[in-house]
Scaffold this active site. Structure first.
Site, PDB file in Angstrom:
ATOM      1  N   GLN A 103       0.849  -1.197   0.000  1.00 52.65           N
ATOM      2  CA  GLN A 103       0.000   0.000   0.000  1.00 52.65           C
ATOM      3  C   GLN A 103       0.881   1.242   0.000  1.00 52.65           C
ATOM      4  O   GLN A 103       0.389   2.359  -0.126  1.00 52.65           O
ATOM      5  CB  GLN A 103      -0.872   0.023   1.259  1.00 52.65           C
ATOM      6  N   ASP A 106       5.972   4.920  -1.420  1.00 51.22           N
ATOM      7  CA  ASP A 106       7.297   5.537  -1.266  1.00 51.22           C
ATOM      8  C   ASP A 106       8.384   4.966  -2.178  1.00 51.22           C
ATOM      9  O   ASP A 106       9.446   5.573  -2.329  1.00 51.22           O
ATOM     10  CB  ASP A 106       7.742   5.476   0.208  1.00 51.22           C
ATOM     11  N   HIS A 121      -1.562   1.199  -4.147  1.00 53.32           N
ATOM     12  CA  HIS A 121      -2.019   2.595  -4.088  1.00 53.32           C
ATOM     13  C   HIS A 121      -1.197   3.530  -4.980  1.00 53.32           C
ATOM     14  O   HIS A 121      -1.193   4.745  -4.756  1.00 53.32           O
ATOM     15  CB  HIS A 121      -1.997   3.099  -2.634  1.00 53.32           C
ATOM     16  N   GLY A 193       2.810  -4.158   9.040  1.00 55.23           N
ATOM     17  CA  GLY A 193       2.831  -2.700   9.119  1.00 55.23           C
ATOM     18  C   GLY A 193       1.620  -1.997   8.559  1.00 55.23           C
ATOM     19  O   GLY A 193       1.734  -0.860   8.098  1.00 55.23           O
ATOM     20  N   ASN A 219       2.751  -6.650  13.453  1.00 57.80           N
ATOM     21  CA  ASN A 219       2.439  -5.265  13.815  1.00 57.80           C
ATOM     22  C   ASN A 219       2.626  -5.140  15.325  1.00 57.80           C
ATOM     23  O   ASN A 219       2.144  -5.998  16.062  1.00 57.80           O
ATOM     24  CB  ASN A 219       0.969  -4.956  13.441  1.00 57.80           C
ATOM     25  N   PRO A 220       3.313  -4.117  15.805  1.00 56.98           N
ATOM     26  CA  PRO A 220       3.461  -3.986  17.268  1.00 56.98           C
ATOM     27  C   PRO A 220       2.122  -3.750  17.965  1.00 56.98           C
ATOM     28  O   PRO A 220       1.976  -4.042  19.151  1.00 56.98           O
ATOM     29  CB  PRO A 220       4.387  -2.783  17.445  1.00 56.98           C
ATOM     30  N   ALA A 237       8.241  -4.981  12.192  1.00 54.92           N
ATOM     31  CA  ALA A 237       8.585  -5.741  10.980  1.00 54.92           C
ATOM     32  C   ALA A 237      10.100  -5.837  10.783  1.00 54.92           C
ATOM     33  O   ALA A 237      10.609  -6.881  10.366  1.00 54.92           O
ATOM     34  CB  ALA A 237       7.947  -5.068   9.766  1.00 54.92           C
TER      35      ALA A 237
HETATM   36  P1  OAD Z   1      -1.266   3.361   8.856  1.00 53.30           P
HETATM   37  O1  OAD Z   1      -0.530   4.599   9.187  1.00 53.30           O
HETATM   38  O2  OAD Z   1      -2.756   3.412   8.907  1.00 53.30           O
HETATM   39  O3  OAD Z   1      -0.829   2.192   9.818  1.00 53.30           O
HETATM   40  C1  OAD Z   1       0.511   1.880  10.064  1.00 53.30           C
HETATM   41  C2  OAD Z   1       0.543   0.632  10.924  1.00 53.30           C
HETATM   42  O4  OAD Z   1       1.895   0.261  11.066  1.00 53.30           O
HETATM   43  C3  OAD Z   1      -0.036   0.825  12.336  1.00 53.30           C
HETATM   44  O5  OAD Z   1      -0.966  -0.216  12.601  1.00 53.30           O
HETATM   45  C4  OAD Z   1       1.200   0.681  13.237  1.00 53.30           C
HETATM   46  O6  OAD Z   1       0.898   0.031  14.476  1.00 53.30           O
HETATM   47  C5  OAD Z   1       2.100  -0.174  12.391  1.00 53.30           C
HETATM   48  N1  OAD Z   1       3.541  -0.025  12.649  1.00 53.30           N
HETATM   49  C6  OAD Z   1       4.206   1.079  13.096  1.00 53.30           C
HETATM   50  N2  OAD Z   1       5.531   0.834  13.156  1.00 53.30           N
HETATM   51  C7  OAD Z   1       5.702  -0.439  12.724  1.00 53.30           C
HETATM   52  C8  OAD Z   1       6.844  -1.279  12.550  1.00 53.30           C
HETATM   53  N3  OAD Z   1       8.081  -0.845  12.813  1.00 53.30           N
HETATM   54  N4  OAD Z   1       6.641  -2.549  12.094  1.00 53.30           N
HETATM   55  C9  OAD Z   1       5.384  -2.998  11.807  1.00 53.30           C
HETATM   56  N5  OAD Z   1       4.278  -2.255  11.965  1.00 53.30           N
HETATM   57  C10 OAD Z   1       4.425  -0.990  12.406  1.00 53.30           C
HETATM   58  O7  OAD Z   1      -0.753   2.880   7.422  1.00 53.30           O
HETATM   59  P2  OAD Z   1      -1.434   1.915   6.354  1.00 53.30           P
HETATM   60  O8  OAD Z   1      -2.154   0.798   6.993  1.00 53.30           O
HETATM   61  O9  OAD Z   1      -0.403   1.592   5.347  1.00 53.30           O
HETATM   62  O10 OAD Z   1      -3.585   5.311   1.469  1.00 53.30           O
HETATM   63  O11 OAD Z   1      -2.505   2.895   5.714  1.00 53.30           O
HETATM   64  C11 OAD Z   1      -3.300   2.447   4.676  1.00 53.30           C
HETATM   65  C12 OAD Z   1      -3.519   3.554   3.677  1.00 53.30           C
HETATM   66  O12 OAD Z   1      -4.054   4.709   4.332  1.00 53.30           O
HETATM   67  C13 OAD Z   1      -2.258   4.077   3.024  1.00 53.30           C
HETATM   68  O13 OAD Z   1      -1.836   3.302   1.919  1.00 53.30           O
HETATM   69  C14 OAD Z   1      -2.665   5.437   2.574  1.00 53.30           C
HETATM   70  C15 OAD Z   1      -3.409   5.893   3.813  1.00 53.30           C
HETATM   71  O14 OAD Z   1      -4.325   6.872   3.595  1.00 53.30           O
HETATM   72  C16 OAD Z   1      -3.396   6.005   0.367  1.00 53.30           C
HETATM   73  O15 OAD Z   1      -2.403   6.677   0.154  1.00 53.30           O
HETATM   74  C17 OAD Z   1      -4.531   5.851  -0.587  1.00 53.30           C
END
Ligand code: OAD
Length: 250
Positions: A103, A106, A121, A193, A219-220, A237
Site C-alpha cells: 500500500q 514511497d 495505491h 505494518g 504489527n506492534p 517488521a
Molecule cells: P497506517 O498509518 O494506517 O498504519 C501503520 C501501521 O503500522 C499501524 O498499525 C502501526 O501500528 C504499524 N507499525 C508502526 N511501526 C511499525 C513497525 N516498525 N513494524 C510494523 N508495523 C508498524 O498505514 P497503512 O495501513 O499503510 O492510502 O494505511 C493504509 C492507507 O491509508 C495508506 O496506503 C494510505 C493511507 O491513507 C493512500 O495513500 C490511498
C-alpha cells in the site's frame, strides 16, 4: 505464543510453502523514517489523510494537497530501505512464487530490489495530468524534489498535474486488483505494518483466508484484523522479518 515461538512458527510455514504473499503498509517504512498515516505522529499540520487524499480536496485546494505531497516527497527522498524491505526483497528473488503487494507509495521496496512489486495505491514518484489531456501519457515518473512551483503544472497542456496515487473514493486499477486477488491464492499470506482499516487492501487477508492461506499479521499494535488471522506477531517488521530469515537460512 511468545515472540520467539511465533517467529519460529512463521519460519516453519514459509519453509514448506509453495507460494507466499506479503501485503505491506506504512509501518514497514517507519524504521526508514517515513511517517505512518495514522496516530498523532502521522498527522501533517493537523490534517488526517482522509482530508487531503481525495479528489474533492484537490479540486478545492490543489496547493494544500501538493504541499502535503511535496513534504512527503522531500522526506522520502532522504530515506533508505530498512531490514524489513531487504528481507522481503531477498524473498522475492529466492522463492519463485513470492508476491509482494504494497500500500506504500514511497518506492522503498523497489529500491531494496524487490521484484514485481504490486503497487496497490500507486507511486508518489509518478504524476498524471489532472485534466487527462490528450497530449500527456497516462502517467509518468517525476522525481523533482522539491517542485519549483506548487501546484506543479502539466508540461503538455499547462493545466495541473496530480500525484499518481490512489485517493479515497477512487477505484484500484483493475489490473492491480486482479494481480492482488490472484496473489491472495497462496499458502502463506502475511501482512506487515498496516492498520488494516483502509479497504479494499485490508480485505485481501480475508480473501486469502477464504482461499485456504495460513494468515499472519506482523504489527506492534493490534488491528481490526488481529483476531481473524492464524498468527499474530506483535512486534516490529524490521525485527521480525530478519529473525524469520535467519531461521530460514540456518
Ligand atoms: P497506517 O498509518 O494506517 O498504519 C501503520 C501501521 O503500522 C499501524 O498499525 C502501526 O501500528 C504499524 N507499525 C508502526 N511501526 C511499525 C513497525 N516498525 N513494524 C510494523 N508495523 C508498524 O498505514 P497503512 O495501513 O499503510 O492510502 O494505511 C493504509 C492507507 O491509508 C495508506 O496506503 C494510505 C493511507 O491513507 C493512500 O495513500 C490511498
Amino acid at each position: 505464543m511468545n515472540l520467539e515461538h511465533s517467529i519460529a512458527a512463521l519460519a516453519t510455514r514459509i519453509r514448506s510453502a509453495a507460494s507466499i504473499t506479503a501485503l505491506t503498509g506504512a509501518g514497514v517504512s517507519a524504521a526508514s523514517g517515513v511517517p505512518t498515516f495514522r496516530g498523532s505522529k502521522g498527522l501533517w499540520r493537523n490534517y488526517a489523510p482522509e482530508q487531503l487524499a481525495t479528489p474533492e480536496a484537490f479540486r478545492e485546494d490543489p496547493r494544500l494537497v501538493w504541499e502535503w505531497y511535496n513534504w512527503r516527497r522531500e522526506l522520502i527522498a532522504k530515506c533508505r530501505p530498512n531490514a524489513a524491505h531487504t528481507v522481503l526483497a531477498a524473498w522475492s528473488r529466492r522463492y519463485p512464487r513470492f508476491h509482494l503487494i504494497t500500500q506504500n507509495v514511497d518506492g522503498l521496496h523497489e529500491l531494496a530490489g524487490t521484484q514485481d512489486v504490486v503497487r496497490f495505491h500507486g507511486s508518489i514518484w509518478e504524476v498524471l495530468c489532472w485534466e487527462r489531456c490528450p497530449g500527456s501519457p497516462e502517467r509518468w515518473r517525476d522525481d523533482r524534489v522539491p517542485f519549483e512551483e506548487i501546484p506543479p503544472h502539466c508540461p503538455h497542456c499547462s493545466g495541473l498535474i496530480r500525484p499518481g496515487v490512489v485517493w479515497f473514493g477512487e477505484a484500484i486499477d483493475p489490473e492491480v486488483w486482479t494481480r492482488s486477488v490472484e496473489a491472495a491464492s497462496c499458502e502463506v499470506f502475511l501482512t506487515a505494518g498496516t492498520s488494516a482499516v483502509v479497504y479494499p487492501a485490508a480485505g485481501l487477508i480475508h480473501e486469502a483466508r477464504s482461499r485456504g492461506a495460513f494468515t499472519v499479521e506482523i504489527n506492534p499494535d493490534l488491528t481490526p484484523n488481529s483476531g481473524a488471522v492464524d498468527l499474530t506477531i506483535q512486534a516490529r517488521a524490521e525485527e521480525v522479518l530478519p529473525a524469520v530469515d535467519s531461521l530460514l537460512l540456518s
